[in-house]
Design an enzyme around this catalytic site. Structure first.
Site, PDB file in Angstrom:
ATOM      1  N   THR A  79      -2.847 -30.223 -18.716  1.00  0.00           N
ATOM      2  CA  THR A  79      -3.068 -31.327 -17.777  1.00  0.00           C
ATOM      3  C   THR A  79      -3.438 -30.682 -16.434  1.00  0.00           C
ATOM      4  OG1 THR A  79      -0.707 -31.325 -17.309  1.00  0.00           O
ATOM      5  CG2 THR A  79      -1.474 -32.938 -18.932  1.00  0.00           C
ATOM      6  N   GLY A 137      -6.918 -10.313 -25.126  1.00  0.00           N
ATOM      7  CA  GLY A 137      -7.203 -11.249 -26.212  1.00  0.00           C
ATOM      8  C   GLY A 137      -6.371 -11.085 -27.465  1.00  0.00           C
ATOM      9  N   SER A 138      -5.111 -10.694 -27.338  1.00  0.00           N
ATOM     10  CA  SER A 138      -4.309 -10.560 -28.575  1.00  0.00           C
ATOM     11  C   SER A 138      -4.010 -11.932 -29.185  1.00  0.00           C
ATOM     12  CB  SER A 138      -3.022  -9.760 -28.326  1.00  0.00           C
ATOM     13  OG  SER A 138      -2.093 -10.512 -27.591  1.00  0.00           O
ATOM     14  N   ASN A 139      -3.771 -12.940 -28.352  1.00  0.00           N
ATOM     15  CA  ASN A 139      -3.579 -14.297 -28.901  1.00  0.00           C
ATOM     16  C   ASN A 139      -4.873 -14.804 -29.532  1.00  0.00           C
ATOM     17  OD1 ASN A 139      -0.833 -15.576 -28.484  1.00  0.00           O
ATOM     18  ND2 ASN A 139      -1.171 -14.597 -26.491  1.00  0.00           N
ATOM     19  N   LEU A 159      -8.308 -24.355 -14.322  1.00  0.00           N
ATOM     20  CA  LEU A 159      -9.460 -25.213 -14.597  1.00  0.00           C
ATOM     21  C   LEU A 159      -9.452 -26.411 -13.649  1.00  0.00           C
ATOM     22  CD1 LEU A 159      -9.144 -24.978 -18.443  1.00  0.00           C
ATOM     23  CD2 LEU A 159     -11.179 -24.268 -17.159  1.00  0.00           C
ATOM     24  N   GLU A 168       4.429 -15.419 -29.619  1.00  0.00           N
ATOM     25  CA  GLU A 168       3.203 -16.142 -29.245  1.00  0.00           C
ATOM     26  C   GLU A 168       2.209 -16.108 -30.402  1.00  0.00           C
ATOM     27  OE1 GLU A 168       1.440 -15.326 -25.377  1.00  0.00           O
ATOM     28  OE2 GLU A 168       3.301 -14.448 -24.675  1.00  0.00           O
ATOM     29  N   ASN A 216      -2.863 -24.635 -24.344  1.00  0.00           N
ATOM     30  CA  ASN A 216      -2.587 -23.357 -23.674  1.00  0.00           C
ATOM     31  C   ASN A 216      -1.322 -22.741 -24.253  1.00  0.00           C
ATOM     32  OD1 ASN A 216      -2.770 -21.301 -21.651  1.00  0.00           O
ATOM     33  ND2 ASN A 216      -1.219 -22.365 -20.441  1.00  0.00           N
ATOM     34  N   HIS A 271       1.854 -20.206 -22.946  1.00  0.00           N
ATOM     35  CA  HIS A 271       2.448 -19.665 -21.721  1.00  0.00           C
ATOM     36  C   HIS A 271       3.679 -18.833 -22.089  1.00  0.00           C
ATOM     37  CE1 HIS A 271       3.320 -19.437 -17.466  1.00  0.00           C
ATOM     38  NE2 HIS A 271       4.579 -19.695 -17.750  1.00  0.00           N
TER      39      HIS A 271
HETATM   40  C1  GAR Z   1      -0.144 -13.930 -22.977  1.00  0.00           C
HETATM   41  O1  GAR Z   1       1.194 -13.479 -22.869  1.00  0.00           O
HETATM   42  C2  GAR Z   1      -0.238 -15.379 -22.558  1.00  0.00           C
HETATM   43  O2  GAR Z   1       0.878 -16.153 -22.893  1.00  0.00           O
HETATM   44  C3  GAR Z   1      -0.340 -15.229 -21.058  1.00  0.00           C
HETATM   45  O3  GAR Z   1      -1.208 -14.132 -20.869  1.00  0.00           O
HETATM   46  C4  GAR Z   1      -1.039 -13.233 -21.959  1.00  0.00           C
HETATM   47  C5  GAR Z   1      -2.405 -12.940 -22.526  1.00  0.00           C
HETATM   48  O4  GAR Z   1      -2.346 -11.946 -23.506  1.00  0.00           O
HETATM   49  N1  GAR Z   1      -0.869 -16.409 -20.462  1.00  0.00           N
HETATM   50  C6  GAR Z   1      -0.473 -16.861 -19.263  1.00  0.00           C
HETATM   51  O5  GAR Z   1       0.317 -16.276 -18.558  1.00  0.00           O
HETATM   52  C7  GAR Z   1      -1.133 -18.168 -18.842  1.00  0.00           C
HETATM   53  N2  GAR Z   1      -0.341 -18.834 -17.876  1.00  0.00           N
HETATM   54  P1  GAR Z   1      -3.496 -11.792 -24.570  1.00  0.00           P
HETATM   55  O6  GAR Z   1      -4.802 -11.673 -23.767  1.00  0.00           O
HETATM   56  O7  GAR Z   1      -3.174 -10.534 -25.292  1.00  0.00           O
HETATM   57  O8  GAR Z   1      -3.481 -13.001 -25.440  1.00  0.00           O
END
Ligand code: GAR
Length: 217
Positions: free
Chosen positions: A144, A15-17, A96, A177, A110, A112
């Protein structure tokens, strides 16, 4: 007074984002408020991190549902009972259902870890290094039904160093990100970025006219 859109975040892991979104939304002028964090994995470290940050959070056990549609209906019900208006996927690693995406179309975003449409799916940094790309990055987009294919809202690009490895590249992209996701949520919540006829329309933003060249020449 800023009208703030009630926002939920879906996570599966650290969950850093999610934290970067919660942090940005502490500013009362930010056009979204983070009301709820839901995880599809009860051991996701982000659940406790959200709670520690004062945001209601919960993990939902997927195995107790007969199929993904039943699971997504519970997610939808939780969002509606909290009067959520926008959903941010932040490392949510479960696809989803088209039913859910259809219900939230234009309000579901989202992030990515690649410059889409390159490197959809998993192991984006490893694949970029294997291909020897000089420029890599991350993308935010409207969701989408087709995986990692929705209209692009923002991108951040970084140069790929000659001695880069998967870990260092992942860390440098993650830094970007954390910058673009809060900005993306602000654009969507304020209405400056919206989904129209299958494209992302941006208002009040023009190109800075800059270029990233790698390696530097
Ligand atoms: C992030 O790098 C995000 O972009 C990626 O998972 C990581 C989650 O990190 N998402 C995907 O690959 C989705 N297709 P986080 O839990 O520290 O935010």
């Amino acid at each position: 007074m800023t009208v703030r859109k009630k926002t939920a975040i879906f996570i599966s892991g650290r969950g850093s984002n999610m934290r970067s979104l919660i942090e940005a939304a502490r500013d009362t002028e930010f056009p979204a408020s983070i009301e709820l964090v839901l995880a599809n994995n009860i051991t996701a470290p982000g659940i406790a991190a959200a709670r520690d940050a004062g945001v209601k959070s919960a993990g939902i056990v997927g195995s107790s549902f007969p199929d993904r549609l039943s699971f997504d209906k519970v997610l939808d019900e939780s969002l509606r009972s909290a009067a959520i208006e926008i959903v941010c996927l932040a490392g949510y690693m479960q696809v989803l259902t088209p039913w859910f995406v259809g219900r939230w179309l234009g309000r579901l975003i989202n992030i990515h870890p690649s410059l889409l449409p390159a490197y959809k799916g998993l192991h984006t940094h490893r694949r970029a290094l294997e291909d020897g790309v000089r420029i890599h990055g991350c993308t935010t987009h409207f969701v989408t039904p087709e995986l990692d294919s929705g209209p692009i809202i923002m991108q951040a690009a970084i140069d790929v160093g000659v001695s880069e490895n998967e870990t260092s590249l992942a860390a440098r992209v993650l830094e970007q990100e954390h910058l673009i996701y809060p900005r993306t949520l602000a654009l969507v919540a304020s209405g400056a970025a919206r989904l129209k006829e299958g494209r992302c329309v941006l208002e009040g933003h023009s190109s800075a006219g800059s270029a990233l060249v790698s390696p530097t020449i």
